[in-house]
Enzyme design. Structure first.
Site, mmCIF file in Angstrom:
data_model
loop_
_atom_site.group_PDB
_atom_site.id
_atom_site.type_symbol
_atom_site.label_atom_id
_atom_site.label_comp_id
_atom_site.label_asym_id
_atom_site.label_seq_id
_atom_site.Cartn_x
_atom_site.Cartn_y
_atom_site.Cartn_z
ATOM 1 N N LYS A 215 1.652 8.324 1.081
ATOM 2 C CA LYS A 215 2.031 8.578 2.473
ATOM 3 C C LYS A 215 2.111 10.078 2.758
ATOM 4 O O LYS A 215 1.783 10.534 3.861
ATOM 5 C CB LYS A 215 3.357 7.888 2.797
ATOM 6 C CG LYS A 215 3.297 6.367 2.734
ATOM 7 C CD LYS A 215 2.252 5.800 3.682
ATOM 8 C CE LYS A 215 2.251 4.291 3.697
ATOM 9 N NZ LYS A 215 1.186 3.725 4.564
ATOM 10 N N ALA B 80 -3.500 -1.394 4.430
ATOM 11 C CA ALA B 80 -2.792 -1.448 3.152
ATOM 12 C C ALA B 80 -3.658 -2.291 2.229
ATOM 13 O O ALA B 80 -3.952 -3.448 2.539
ATOM 14 C CB ALA B 80 -1.414 -2.067 3.315
ATOM 15 N N TYR C 98 5.599 5.059 6.791
ATOM 16 C CA TYR C 98 6.972 4.566 6.708
ATOM 17 C C TYR C 98 7.775 5.561 5.881
ATOM 18 O O TYR C 98 7.248 6.193 4.961
ATOM 19 C CB TYR C 98 7.001 3.180 6.070
ATOM 20 C CG TYR C 98 8.378 2.546 5.957
ATOM 21 C CD1 TYR C 98 9.079 2.160 7.102
ATOM 22 C CD2 TYR C 98 8.969 2.336 4.724
ATOM 23 C CE1 TYR C 98 10.337 1.572 7.003
ATOM 24 C CE2 TYR C 98 10.221 1.740 4.615
ATOM 25 C CZ TYR C 98 10.909 1.367 5.758
ATOM 26 O OH TYR C 98 12.163 0.780 5.659
ATOM 27 N N TYR D 213 9.832 3.589 -2.947
ATOM 28 C CA TYR D 213 8.911 3.792 -1.824
ATOM 29 C C TYR D 213 8.623 5.282 -1.601
ATOM 30 O O TYR D 213 7.622 5.800 -2.086
ATOM 31 C CB TYR D 213 9.437 3.136 -0.540
ATOM 32 C CG TYR D 213 8.339 3.027 0.497
ATOM 33 C CD1 TYR D 213 7.533 1.901 0.561
ATOM 34 C CD2 TYR D 213 8.068 4.071 1.382
ATOM 35 C CE1 TYR D 213 6.481 1.809 1.472
ATOM 36 C CE2 TYR D 213 7.034 3.989 2.298
ATOM 37 C CZ TYR D 213 6.236 2.857 2.339
ATOM 38 O OH TYR D 213 5.203 2.782 3.227
ATOM 39 N N GLY E 49 -0.016 -7.246 10.432
ATOM 40 C CA GLY E 49 0.995 -6.219 10.528
ATOM 41 C C GLY E 49 0.960 -5.422 11.816
ATOM 42 O O GLY E 49 0.753 -5.950 12.917
#
Length: 513
Positions: A360, A254, A341, A351, A166
């Site tokens: 996050k 992740a 993100y 999300y 990634g």
């Protein structure tokens, strides 16, 4: 009954792989690494063994028997085979001869080859194997896309946590080629076994190390669980011995689970909405053809939310900063970034407003806590990247369909992970403005979040169905991108040819310092 030297028996089996290891300590004084190799037939020691301190005798870098019993032998693995330092604590190595009974003579078999013809094995977007040549080719092409070197001077000393996939991989490649980065990359990848290939990140790391060496970069890789204190200690030791202090830490992890090093509790992350159930369209493939499916996920409970924050939030990032700071390894002007993100309101329920979004948010709160700890001697930022096809993102429901539509809408303005990593490096090195939002986050997602782009994506999302999917979304592109994460569907790769699967992990510098 032929007597076979232990060394011959060992080499006749196969090289030691990390997956063979049965135990090792992760503190600063590890005991010898042990591997168990099962022998077909009966093998016993037929001579008296001698005990010796190997550092006083020549040849101590070779595998040595430590225990022997019928069917299985234990071997001290040298540092050259594992990339870990060898010690002699807690056990004394044994030397002897194995005696094989019956008609079986393992030495007569010759070494087992690790060349294989590999076929892709997958369930949906998850592949259970990878193709070495394909993975290496993907890295080569990413390397070619990185900007040319900015100069001949040595670049910053960096620690990249999550360097094999990634955005972490892209940041590593750009740092190495464009900015002559020095330092250490950390990944947690599975080695090849008799039945399976290595993880895709293992092969990507091997090729990245080769390109780094060709470019003259002083950069090495450590394979281990970055959540553990043992890996933190080992990374700190390597960095201190080779560089003294670091200028930059990039955190891009992740993971599905994390063991709390303080309590030993294992936390498991989940991808679920919060508050209410989630129903949405999703992209599936049936017999290779794209279809629109329907997804229903129940809302997470508080325990699932908290566990996801423990895994995907900022707790480990902060522990890394504390560990390095306590060792005096943070340079003046030190910077650290963690990847995050935000995304569209289309995917927000699963999300940003879901369990991952809670994690996050914790990551972003952690940046502020780190800044308080650094007291002006450095700075922590979260980085809001744009959409990408990664091994992590493919696990998120509805992201596949959203990303396929986004790629169709953006066309040539689509920003790859290399494009975004290059932009991030330019900002961190002062070649461009940081581009902070009102929450002190570095934003790389302007191309995705532009109002016109989001309006077009929303319109396509609302109308997409079985009859419009081909014209509204780049589903073929998305499927190829997923395959390429594991080395499949890479143009120019001969998948009919046998590939070398037993690729070694890049050598450790521990024996040189």
């Amino acid at each position: 009954m032929p007597a076979v030297p232990i060394e011959a028996l060992f080499s006749a089996s196969r090289p030691v792989r990390r997956s063979d290891l049965t135990e090792w300590d992760t503190d600063k004084n590890p005991r010898p690494l042990l591997a168990k190799i099962t022998i077909t037939g009966r093998a016993t020691l037929t001579e008296d063994v001698s005990r010796a301190r190997p550092e006083r005798y020549p040849g101590h870098g070779q595998p040595r028997v430590v225990t022997a019993s019928e069917g299985t032998i234990g071997i001290v693995v040298p540092d050259g085979a594992t990339g870990q330092p060898e010690t002699v604590r807690r056990r004394s190595p044994l030397r002897g001869t194995a005696h094989c009974r019956g008609d079986h003579d393992p030495a007569s078999e010759g070494p087992r080859v690790s060349l294989r013809e590999i076929k892709p094995g997958n369930r949906g977007y998850l592949y259970v194997n990878s193709h070495p040549t394909g993975c290496q080719t993907v890295v080569d092409r990413m390397w070619q896309l990185t900007p040319d070197p900015a100069g001949d001077r040595p670049g910053p000393v960096a620690l990249v946590i999550g360097s094999s996939a990634g955005y972490g991989l892209a940041a590593t490649l750009v740092g190495l080629r464009t900015h002559r980065m020095r330092g250490l990359g950390i990944a947690f990848e599975a080695a090849a076994t008799e039945r399976r290939t290595a993880g895709a990140g293992w092969y990507r790391t091997g090729r990245t190390a080769e390109l780094a060496a060709e470019a003259g970069a002083d950069f090495t890789f450590l394979n281990g669980d970055a959540f553990s204190d043992g890996v933190k200690d080992e990374a700190a030791d390597q960095l201190a011995a080779r560089f003294g202090k670091i200028d930059l830490l990039i955190y891009s992890i992740a993971a599905p689970r994390r063991t709390d090093p303080l309590t030993g509790e294992v936390h498991h992350s989940v991808i679920k909405p919060l508050g209410t159930d989630y129903r949405a369209k999703t992209l599936v493939f049936e017999d290779g053809l794209p279809q629109i499916g329907e997804l229903h996920l129940e809302a997470a409970d508080e325990a699932e939310r908290d566990a996801t924050v423990q895994v995907m939030g900022g707790a480990d990032w902060q522990r890394w900063i504390e560990a390095l700071q306590s060792e005096g390894l943070l340079a003046d002007g030190f910077q650290t970034v963690a990847l995050s993100y935000v995304g569209s309101d289309i995917t927000a329920p699963i999300y940003r407003a879901g369990t991952i979004g809670a994690a996050k948010q914790h990551l972003e709160d952690t940046a502020r806590a780190i800044n308080t700890r650094l007291k002006g001697t450095g700075h922590a930022y979260t980085v809001v990247a744009g959409a990408a096809v990664t091994q992590a993102s493919t696990a998120i429901p509805s992201i596949a369909l959203y990303t396929s539509i986004l790629h169709r809408v953006t066309g040539d303005s689509w920003q790859t992970t290399v494009d975004q990593a290059a932009a991030l490096w330019n900002r961190l090195t002062g070649h461009a403005e940081l581009g902070l939002d009102d929450q002190d986050r570095i934003r790389l997602d302007d191309w995705e979040m532009a109002p016109g782009v989001q309006a077009a994506v929303r319109a396509a999302w609302d109308r997409i169905d079985a009859t419009t999917i081909v014209t509204s979304a780049d589903t073929g592109w998305f499927r190829e991108q997923v395959g390429q994460l594991y080395g499949w569907d890479v143009s120019g790769v001969d998948y009919e040819a046998a590939a070398e699967t037993a690729v070694p992990w890049p050598a450790s510098p521990s024996s040189d310092v």
